[in-house]
Design a protein around this motif. Structure first.
Motif, PDB file in Angstrom:
ATOM      1  N   VAL A   1       0.940  -1.039   0.018  1.00  0.00           N
ATOM      2  CA  VAL A   1      -0.138  -0.041  -0.182  1.00  0.00           C
ATOM      3  C   VAL A   1       1.117   1.405  -0.078  1.00  0.00           C
ATOM      4  CG1 VAL A   1      -1.714   1.283   1.408  1.00  0.00           C
ATOM      5  CG2 VAL A   1      -1.750  -1.161   1.330  1.00  0.00           C
ATOM      6  N   ARG A   2       0.685   2.128  -0.890  1.00  0.00           N
ATOM      7  CA  ARG A   2       1.724   3.305  -1.146  1.00  0.00           C
ATOM      8  C   ARG A   2       0.856   4.328  -0.591  1.00  0.00           C
ATOM      9  NH1 ARG A   2       6.489   0.875  -1.610  1.00  0.00           N
ATOM     10  NH2 ARG A   2       6.971  -0.326  -3.515  1.00  0.00           N
ATOM     11  N   THR A   3      -0.519   4.386  -0.774  1.00  0.00           N
ATOM     12  CA  THR A   3      -1.137   5.573  -0.349  1.00  0.00           C
ATOM     13  C   THR A   3      -2.647   5.145   0.403  1.00  0.00           C
ATOM     14  OG1 THR A   3      -0.368   7.041  -2.179  1.00  0.00           O
ATOM     15  CG2 THR A   3      -2.624   7.498  -1.251  1.00  0.00           C
ATOM     16  N   ALA A   4      -2.843   5.563   1.274  1.00  0.00           N
ATOM     17  CA  ALA A   4      -4.305   5.342   2.102  1.00  0.00           C
ATOM     18  C   ALA A   4      -4.303   6.642   2.655  1.00  0.00           C
ATOM     19  CB  ALA A   4      -4.130   4.111   3.055  1.00  0.00           C
ATOM     20  N   ARG A   5      -5.450   7.477   2.148  1.00  0.00           N
ATOM     21  CA  ARG A   5      -5.384   8.773   2.801  1.00  0.00           C
ATOM     22  C   ARG A   5      -7.120   9.108   2.612  1.00  0.00           C
ATOM     23  NH1 ARG A   5      -3.803  13.545  -1.140  1.00  0.00           N
ATOM     24  NH2 ARG A   5      -3.592  12.261  -3.238  1.00  0.00           N
ATOM     25  N   THR A   6      -7.351  10.223   3.472  1.00  0.00           N
ATOM     26  CA  THR A   6      -8.459  10.553   3.294  1.00  0.00           C
ATOM     27  C   THR A   6      -8.565  12.139   2.921  1.00  0.00           C
ATOM     28  OG1 THR A   6      -9.573   9.546   5.133  1.00  0.00           O
ATOM     29  CG2 THR A   6     -10.889  11.153   4.424  1.00  0.00           C
ATOM     30  N   VAL A   7      -9.181  12.818   1.745  1.00  0.00           N
ATOM     31  CA  VAL A   7      -9.170  13.942   1.305  1.00  0.00           C
ATOM     32  C   VAL A   7     -10.269  14.649   1.403  1.00  0.00           C
ATOM     33  CG1 VAL A   7      -8.330  15.469  -0.700  1.00  0.00           C
ATOM     34  CG2 VAL A   7      -7.131  13.152  -0.271  1.00  0.00           C
ATOM     35  N   ARG A   8     -10.353  15.808   1.879  1.00  0.00           N
ATOM     36  CA  ARG A   8     -11.486  16.737   1.869  1.00  0.00           C
ATOM     37  C   ARG A   8     -11.475  17.888   0.867  1.00  0.00           C
ATOM     38  NH1 ARG A   8     -13.773  19.531   7.404  1.00  0.00           N
ATOM     39  NH2 ARG A   8     -14.150  17.089   7.828  1.00  0.00           N
ATOM     40  N   ARG A   9     -12.514  17.841   0.101  1.00  0.00           N
ATOM     41  CA  ARG A   9     -12.551  18.954  -0.830  1.00  0.00           C
ATOM     42  C   ARG A   9     -13.748  19.924  -0.923  1.00  0.00           C
ATOM     43  NH1 ARG A   9     -15.960  16.990  -4.864  1.00  0.00           N
ATOM     44  NH2 ARG A   9     -16.227  14.636  -4.870  1.00  0.00           N
ATOM     45  N   THR A  10     -13.728  21.003  -1.392  1.00  0.00           N
ATOM     46  CA  THR A  10     -15.063  21.927  -1.415  1.00  0.00           C
ATOM     47  C   THR A  10     -16.093  21.292  -2.358  1.00  0.00           C
ATOM     48  OG1 THR A  10     -13.412  23.804  -1.120  1.00  0.00           O
ATOM     49  CG2 THR A  10     -15.771  24.293  -2.161  1.00  0.00           C
ATOM     50  N   SER A  11     -17.285  21.208  -1.504  1.00  0.00           N
ATOM     51  CA  SER A  11     -18.458  20.932  -2.495  1.00  0.00           C
ATOM     52  C   SER A  11     -19.466  21.757  -2.301  1.00  0.00           C
ATOM     53  CB  SER A  11     -18.992  19.565  -1.890  1.00  0.00           C
ATOM     54  OG  SER A  11     -20.053  19.098  -2.599  1.00  0.00           O
ATOM     55  N   VAL A  12     -20.146  22.096  -3.634  1.00  0.00           N
ATOM     56  CA  VAL A  12     -21.440  23.271  -3.487  1.00  0.00           C
ATOM     57  C   VAL A  12     -22.450  22.569  -3.808  1.00  0.00           C
ATOM     58  CG1 VAL A  12     -21.834  25.492  -4.505  1.00  0.00           C
ATOM     59  CG2 VAL A  12     -19.528  24.986  -4.052  1.00  0.00           C
ATOM     60  N   SER A  13     -23.688  22.857  -2.992  1.00  0.00           N
ATOM     61  CA  SER A  13     -24.963  22.152  -3.517  1.00  0.00           C
ATOM     62  C   SER A  13     -25.433  22.860  -4.787  1.00  0.00           C
ATOM     63  CB  SER A  13     -25.696  22.468  -2.360  1.00  0.00           C
ATOM     64  OG  SER A  13     -26.249  23.607  -2.183  1.00  0.00           O
ATOM     65  N   PRO A  14     -26.631  22.125  -5.485  1.00  0.00           N
ATOM     66  CA  PRO A  14     -27.177  22.790  -6.524  1.00  0.00           C
ATOM     67  C   PRO A  14     -27.630  24.234  -6.399  1.00  0.00           C
ATOM     68  CG  PRO A  14     -27.646  20.493  -6.138  1.00  0.00           C
ATOM     69  CD  PRO A  14     -26.944  21.003  -5.153  1.00  0.00           C
ATOM     70  N   ASP A  15     -28.133  24.517  -4.917  1.00  0.00           N
ATOM     71  CA  ASP A  15     -28.507  25.847  -4.546  1.00  0.00           C
ATOM     72  C   ASP A  15     -27.418  26.862  -4.205  1.00  0.00           C
ATOM     73  OD1 ASP A  15     -30.875  24.742  -4.807  1.00  0.00           O
ATOM     74  OD2 ASP A  15     -31.316  24.164  -2.719  1.00  0.00           O
ATOM     75  N   GLY A  16     -26.066  26.248  -4.234  1.00  0.00           N
ATOM     76  CA  GLY A  16     -24.801  27.347  -4.273  1.00  0.00           C
ATOM     77  C   GLY A  16     -24.665  27.344  -2.565  1.00  0.00           C
ATOM     78  N   GLU A  17     -25.131  26.392  -1.932  1.00  0.00           N
ATOM     79  CA  GLU A  17     -24.423  26.412  -0.632  1.00  0.00           C
ATOM     80  C   GLU A  17     -23.161  25.726  -0.671  1.00  0.00           C
ATOM     81  OE1 GLU A  17     -25.713  23.893   3.812  1.00  0.00           O
ATOM     82  OE2 GLU A  17     -27.132  23.914   2.118  1.00  0.00           O
ATOM     83  N   GLU A  18     -22.060  26.254   0.110  1.00  0.00           N
ATOM     84  CA  GLU A  18     -20.828  25.728   0.274  1.00  0.00           C
ATOM     85  C   GLU A  18     -20.594  24.815   1.411  1.00  0.00           C
ATOM     86  OE1 GLU A  18     -17.882  29.043   0.255  1.00  0.00           O
ATOM     87  OE2 GLU A  18     -18.459  29.541  -1.775  1.00  0.00           O
TER      88      GLU A  18
END
Length: 211
Positions: free
Chosen positions: A181-198
């Motif tokens: 196993v070379r990588t085992a990680r959790t990544v958080r990224r920005t997500s915007v709803s269809p209504d524009g909620e960040e």
């Protein structure tokens, strides 16, 4: 393109999803694929659930010879056009499979399995085990999965079971003397709803190399 057995609910669902929209995805490669694959020596690659071909086309542009696989004929037609427009059609091939029922033949230096999570039936464990079996010696298996719903999703549209960071390697049960196993990680990224909620969404990433 490989012919499928008789159509199923999954085949109808995904073909309708693509047919009913001019474009489903952005056309850009998944950022986590780019992060994990950059620096690897190009060879042969298998892109499972390739959709409209963004990951496969990017891989081909980096020198890989890529086989893209999807259940939807419409998605594969768009992927082929994308490859032609990017002038990498000589390094790409496209096969139609319903993963879990049919699977490409051969082994590959890279098997890319991005977000094999579906609102309709998909035998995910079988697919991932066959993906591992398709990795050539010294090859790489790259798996990316959503770790949960977006933070703004208060009413999930369907029931789903999300993997933990430990559950996918445990389900694959790959022998330690044959894999690393070379990588085992959790990544958080920005997500915007269809209504524009960040908000945000988390993904799990596993990069596993065959010895």
């Amino acid at each position: 393109m490989t012919e499928l057995p008789a159509p199923t609910e999954a085949a109808g669902f995904w073909e309708a999803r693509y047919r009913d929209s001019d474009r489903v995805w952005s056309g850009r490669p998944n950022a986590l694929l780019v992060d994990e694959v950059t620096g690897l020596t190009p060879g042969t690659a298998l892109d499972l659930g390739c959709g409209e071909g963004a990951d496969a086309v990017w891989l081909a542009s980096q020198g890989w010879r890529v086989t893209g696989v999807d259940i939807s004929p419409t998605a594969l037609e768009r992927a082929a056009r994308h490859a032609a427009d990017a002038q990498v059609d000589d390094r790409t091939a496209w096969e139609r499979h319903e993963l879990g029922r049919t699977f490409p033949e051969g082994t590959f230096d890279l098997v890319n399995a991005q977000y094999l999570q579906s609102p309709v039936h998909l035998d995910q464990q079988t697919v991932l085990r066959r993906a591992a079996a398709a990795v050539a010696e010294h090859g790489t298996l790259l798996i990316v999965m959503h770790a949960g719903w977006p933070s703004w999703q208060t009413r999930p549209p369907f029931e789903a079971v999300f993997p933990t960071l430990d559950s996918v390697p445990a389900a694959l049960a790959l022998p330690e003397d044959g894999w690393a196993v070379r990588t085992a990680r959790t990544v958080r990224r920005t997500s915007v709803s269809p209504d524009g909620e960040e908000g945000f969404r988390e993904d799990h990433v596993w990069r596993i190399r065959r010895r």
